[in-house]
Design an enzyme around this catalytic site. Structure first.
Site, PDB file in Angstrom:
ATOM      1  CB  VAL A  56       6.836   3.599   6.682  1.00 27.91           C
ATOM      2  CG1 VAL A  56       7.197   5.011   7.145  1.00 27.91           C
ATOM      3  CG2 VAL A  56       8.089   2.815   6.319  1.00 27.91           C
TER       4      VAL A  56
ATOM      5  CG  ASP B  71       4.858  -1.522   2.362  1.00 29.69           C
ATOM      6  OD1 ASP B  71       3.690  -1.395   2.785  1.00 29.69           O
ATOM      7  OD2 ASP B  71       5.356  -2.625   2.043  1.00 29.69           O
ATOM      8  CG  HIS B  72       0.421   3.480   5.396  1.00 30.21           C
ATOM      9  ND1 HIS B  72       0.817   3.551   6.709  1.00 30.21           N
ATOM     10  CD2 HIS B  72      -0.369   4.563   5.191  1.00 30.21           C
ATOM     11  CE1 HIS B  72       0.286   4.615   7.280  1.00 30.21           C
ATOM     12  NE2 HIS B  72      -0.431   5.257   6.373  1.00 30.21           N
ATOM     13  NE  ARG B  73       2.919  -4.467   2.895  1.00 27.66           N
ATOM     14  CZ  ARG B  73       3.448  -5.432   2.160  1.00 27.66           C
ATOM     15  NH1 ARG B  73       2.883  -6.634   2.151  1.00 27.66           N
ATOM     16  NH2 ARG B  73       4.528  -5.215   1.445  1.00 27.66           N
TER      17      ARG B  73
ATOM     18  N   PRO C  91       0.838  -1.199   0.000  1.00 31.21           N
ATOM     19  CG  PRO C  91       0.006  -1.025   2.175  1.00 31.21           C
ATOM     20  CD  PRO C  91       0.747  -1.943   1.278  1.00 31.21           C
TER      21      PRO C  91
END
Length: 472
Positions: free
Chosen positions: A446, A442-444, A266
């Site tokens: 960070v 990567d929002h997973r 994401p």
């Protein structure tokens, strides 16, 4: 009389688990005598151009693939006529085992392992290379031709061999009519000639020793090499409304990687515009400093160093999501990737342990990395193992963008063009040098806060390089 036999050499796995490679050019022709580990071909994987050494000492009996052919790993590409000694030296090297007089494509190839001992009759020392074998024997001269009578005898022996390859041998590159030698050129020049439909035998080389250069090919056709899309032929027949090009090599790998990254991680992208006038002033002072004489310094050099400092304070951006093991892997080193536009397409070679380098060492590494990438000689090892990447879109005059993550990495930052712009400086309007930074992560891995802090730290260093003192 020494007994001879036909040996087939199958395309080996050149690393990274790649399943196919393209034959770019043959360095030998049917009838040439070759030595063990002599370079016989150049092949292009999805990641790099690799020189393929010969696993046998003998005579080239057949070339099974033409330049431009995409070949699956394990398929025969060349056959050699070797004597018993040459077979002993090269059999284990080529297939990881002994071999019969004629080996066929139906036999599954076995990749040699680094731990395996030397084959019987092999040289005492071997140098490792990309295909897992090598020898101390070095061949620096041109291949020698067999006498016409011997070549005829070879053809007769091949026809009588019960398991000899049935497929017709593709025509080898023709020799120069006057000298008997094939035209000398480099792989990028041969690629350009193919794109432009130029027969290199008709081109006179102006380079050292008669080497055919890129300019020679362009001057011959009176046209220019395509720059924006090197895979599209420069010459389009009149009346043609479409040009179709096979998707392969770097273009194919890049497309697959970008799709995987875009639909797996994401993405979040943040932007920051910074007054980099102090950085540009520092750059000018460094260029005038004798300690940096001979070093190539650019805004990318300073920005790369700033990225490495900012990562030290924000390590979550230097990590990887391990889906298989359900773990977050945080790296305690930085392999800094630099996106490079090359004639083969986009590649992202990386500088190993970049965080341990001084500014001068980093400048040298960056210069070498980009030069190697543009020449198409980047090794697969340098294209893997990256932990964080930079893409310098500013060199194309672009201010900002939304970069896609290099697969397996948590973040990538795009550096925009440095432009003079009106800016509020010391509460007054002034003309300053400004750059936009675009950070995708990567929002997973960070969170928004972590990404924002990294971007703020990077901007702070570029706005005032002295801020480094507060971060180290």
């Amino acid at each position: 009389m020494t007994a001879t036999m036909i040996k087939e050499f199958r395309l080996p796995d050149l690393g990274e688990g790649l399943t196919e490679s393209e034959i770019l050019s043959w360095k030998v022709a049917v009838g040439d005598t070759v030595t063990l580990n002599q370079v016989i071909a150049e092949v292009e994987t999805a990641k790099a151009v690799v020189e393929l050494p010969s696993p046998f000492a003998g005579v080239v009996a057949a070339l099974h693939e033409q330049p431009g052919s995409v070949v699956e790993v394990g398929k025969p590409i060349v056959s050699f006529e070797v004597d018993d000694a040459g077979a002993a030296n090269g059999s284990d090297v080529a297939n990881g085992r002994g071999a019969s007089a004629v080996e066929t494509a139906d036999e599954a190839p076995e990749a040699p392992t680094a731990a395996a001992g030397p084959a019987v009759g092999s040289p005492a020392k071997r140098e490792p290379n990309l295909v897992g074998y090598g020898a101390v024997v070095e061949h620096t001269g041109r291949p020698t031709r067999r006498a016409r009578g011997q070549a005829q005898s070879l053809k007769q022996e091949q026809a009588e061999a019960p398991k000899a390859p049935a497929a017709a041998t593709p025509a080898a590159p023709q020799a120069d009519k006057e000298t008997g030698e094939r035209p000398r050129s480099t792989p990028p020049v041969r690629k350009l000639a193919r794109d432009l439909g130029v027969d290199l035998e008709s081109v006179k080389g102006t380079g050292p020793g008669g080497l055919i250069t890129r300019e020679d090919v362009q001057n011959f056709t009176g046209s220019q090499e395509p720059e924006a899309e090197p895979h599209v032929a420069a010459v389009v027949p009149q009346g043609e409304r479409e040009t179709r090009t096979s998707i392969k090599g770097v273009r194919k790998l890049t497309a697959a990687a970008m799709v995987q990254s875009a639909f797996t991680a994401p993405h979040v992208t943040e932007f920051l515009t910074v007054d980099v006038t102090p950085t540009m002033e520092l750059l000018a002072r460094l260029k005038a400093n004798k300690a940096f004489e001979g070093f190539k310094l650019t805004p990318l050099t300073i920005a790369a160093k700033a990225v490495l400092v900012a990562l030290r304070n924000n390590p979550t951006l230097n990590s990887r999501w391990d889906e298989a093991n359900q773990e977050i892997v945080q790296f305690n080193y930085v392999n800094l990737g630099i996106a490079a536009a090359t004639p083969r397409g986009l590649t992202v070679p990386n500088i190993k342990d970049a965080d341990r380098l001084t500014l001068r060492e980093l400048a040298t590494a960056l210069s070498g990395l980009t030069d190697t990438a543009r020449s198409g000689k980047t090794s697969p090892a340098d294209l893997s193992g990256g932990t964080f990447s930079i893409t310098n879109i500013g060199v194309f005059g672009i201010d900002a963008g939304t970069p896609i993550l290099n697969p397996g990495e948590a973040a990538i930052v795009a550096l925009g063009a440095v432009r003079k712009a009106p800016w509020v400086h010391n509460d007054e309007l002034a003309v300053r040098q400004v750059m936009s930074l675009s950070l995708s992560f990567d929002h997973r891995l960070v969170d928004g806060e972590q990404g924002s802090r990294f971007l703020a730290d990077l901007g702070a260093i570029l706005a005032d390089p002295a801020m480094v003192m507060t971060m180290v």
